[in-house]
Write a protein that holds these residues in place. Structure first.
Motif, short mmCIF file in Angstrom:
data_model
loop_
_atom_site.label_atom_id
_atom_site.label_comp_id
_atom_site.label_asym_id
_atom_site.label_seq_id
_atom_site.Cartn_x
_atom_site.Cartn_y
_atom_site.Cartn_z
N SER A 40 0.63 -1.01 -0.12
CA SER A 40 -0.16 0.12 -0.17
C SER A 40 1.07 1.24 -0.07
O SER A 40 2.01 1.18 0.42
N ARG A 149 -4.92 7.43 -9.50
CA ARG A 149 -4.88 6.11 -8.99
C ARG A 149 -4.53 5.06 -9.74
O ARG A 149 -3.86 4.14 -9.38
N LYS A 150 -4.82 5.07 -10.97
CA LYS A 150 -4.21 3.93 -11.95
C LYS A 150 -2.84 4.05 -12.01
O LYS A 150 -2.10 3.09 -12.01
N HIS A 152 -0.58 4.86 -9.79
CA HIS A 152 0.00 4.44 -8.55
C HIS A 152 -0.32 3.16 -8.53
O HIS A 152 0.65 2.17 -8.00
N GLU A 153 -1.43 2.44 -8.87
CA GLU A 153 -1.67 1.31 -8.80
C GLU A 153 -0.91 0.17 -9.62
O GLU A 153 -0.54 -0.92 -9.38
N ASP A 154 -0.81 0.75 -10.83
CA ASP A 154 0.43 0.02 -11.95
C ASP A 154 1.76 -0.07 -11.24
O ASP A 154 2.24 -0.97 -11.34
N SER A 189 -7.02 -4.47 -6.62
CA SER A 189 -6.77 -3.17 -5.84
C SER A 189 -7.58 -3.24 -4.76
O SER A 189 -8.45 -4.17 -4.36
N VAL A 222 -3.77 3.93 -1.10
CA VAL A 222 -4.03 2.91 -2.46
C VAL A 222 -3.35 1.71 -2.09
O VAL A 222 -1.96 1.55 -1.63
N THR A 223 -4.02 0.57 -2.25
CA THR A 223 -3.73 -0.86 -2.00
C THR A 223 -3.48 -1.92 -2.96
O THR A 223 -4.73 -1.90 -3.68
N ILE A 224 -2.84 -2.92 -3.27
CA ILE A 224 -2.90 -3.95 -4.05
C ILE A 224 -2.44 -5.41 -3.44
O ILE A 224 -1.78 -5.44 -2.63
#
Length: 235
Positions: A40, A149-150, A152-154, A189, A222-224
């Motif tokens: 995260s 958001r996308k 950072h998620e990537d 996510s 933001v968490t994966i």
């Protein structure tokens, strides 16, 4: 002849089934372990949302609706003149006002919302202060824009896979295995983060008193998640 033919076919199918059992046994997988890894990151909010509203009361519903419409039209025109601010109409509703005995309608009350959004906090804050001369504030929120958001998620996807590999290696060593095979891996996510309520240095009252209040937008996490199954290979 037909009964004998059917019997021969049944025996042939049964033999084929018995011969396939070792192959099915060989395909069975053992020593499988389900694992989860989570990474995260705190991301600064880069979108500001403001909801303003106009509310009035009149004994004539048509006159009341016209008044609210004029106020909203002027507000929309003012907001559209601000650079980098998105404007949208929110909810609008009216309801009757009854007398003390709740038997007769004495007036009508109507409320209509105007929603503003911008990545330029200073511009939207200044515009909000100006518009509070004719409107009232229902709320101010902050969120992370979808492209942010996308992005950072990537970036976190690689970290999540690396963390999963590290856990898989730890589990393999703990079981005394010589290695592992990856059976399945799902990357997800942590879900949508709702807009965060306004945080200001001196509270909500300051917004009513000054056109450019000091604003703290805050952050969201933001968490994966990496959920998977490995098959530990034993020596």
């Amino acid at each position: 002849m037909q009964p004998l033919s059917r019997l021969a076919t049944a025996l042939a199918l049964g033999a084929a089934t018995l011969l396939s059992l070792p192959a099915l046994a060989d395909e069975a997988r053992y020593n499988q372990v389900a694992l989860r890894a989570e990474v995260s990151q705190e991301i600064a909010h880069d979108l500001m949302h403001v909801t303003l509203y106009s509310e009035a009361q009149d004994d004539d519903p048509a006159r009341l609706a016209a008044q609210i419409t004029r106020t909203l039209n002027d507000a929309v025109k003012q907001a559209r003149a601000a650079k980098g601010v998105s404007v949208a109409l929110g909810s609008r509703h009216s309801y009757p006002v009854y007398d003390d005995k709740r038997q007769q309608i004495t007036a009508w009350r109507e409320r209509a919302e105007l929603r503003l959004e911008s990545a330029d906090f200073a511009a939207l804050s200044k515009l909000t202060g100006q518009m509070l001369e004719t409107l009232k504030m229902a709320g101010m929120d902050f969120s992370i824009a979808a492209p942010t958001r996308k992005r950072h998620e990537d970036a976190l996807l690689k970290d999540a896979v690396t963390a999963f590999k590290a856990r898989a290696q730890l589990a393999t060593e703990a079981l005394g295995g010589s290695g592992y095979k990856l059976v399945s891996l799902n990357l997800n996510s942590g879900g949508f983060q709702p807009p965060m309520p306004m945080r200001m240095a001196k509270g909500m009252a300051m917004m009513e008193a000054a056109p450019t209040p000091e604003i703290e937008a805050g952050t969201s996490q933001v968490t994966i998640n990496a959920d998977g199954v490995i098959e530990v290979q034993m020596p």
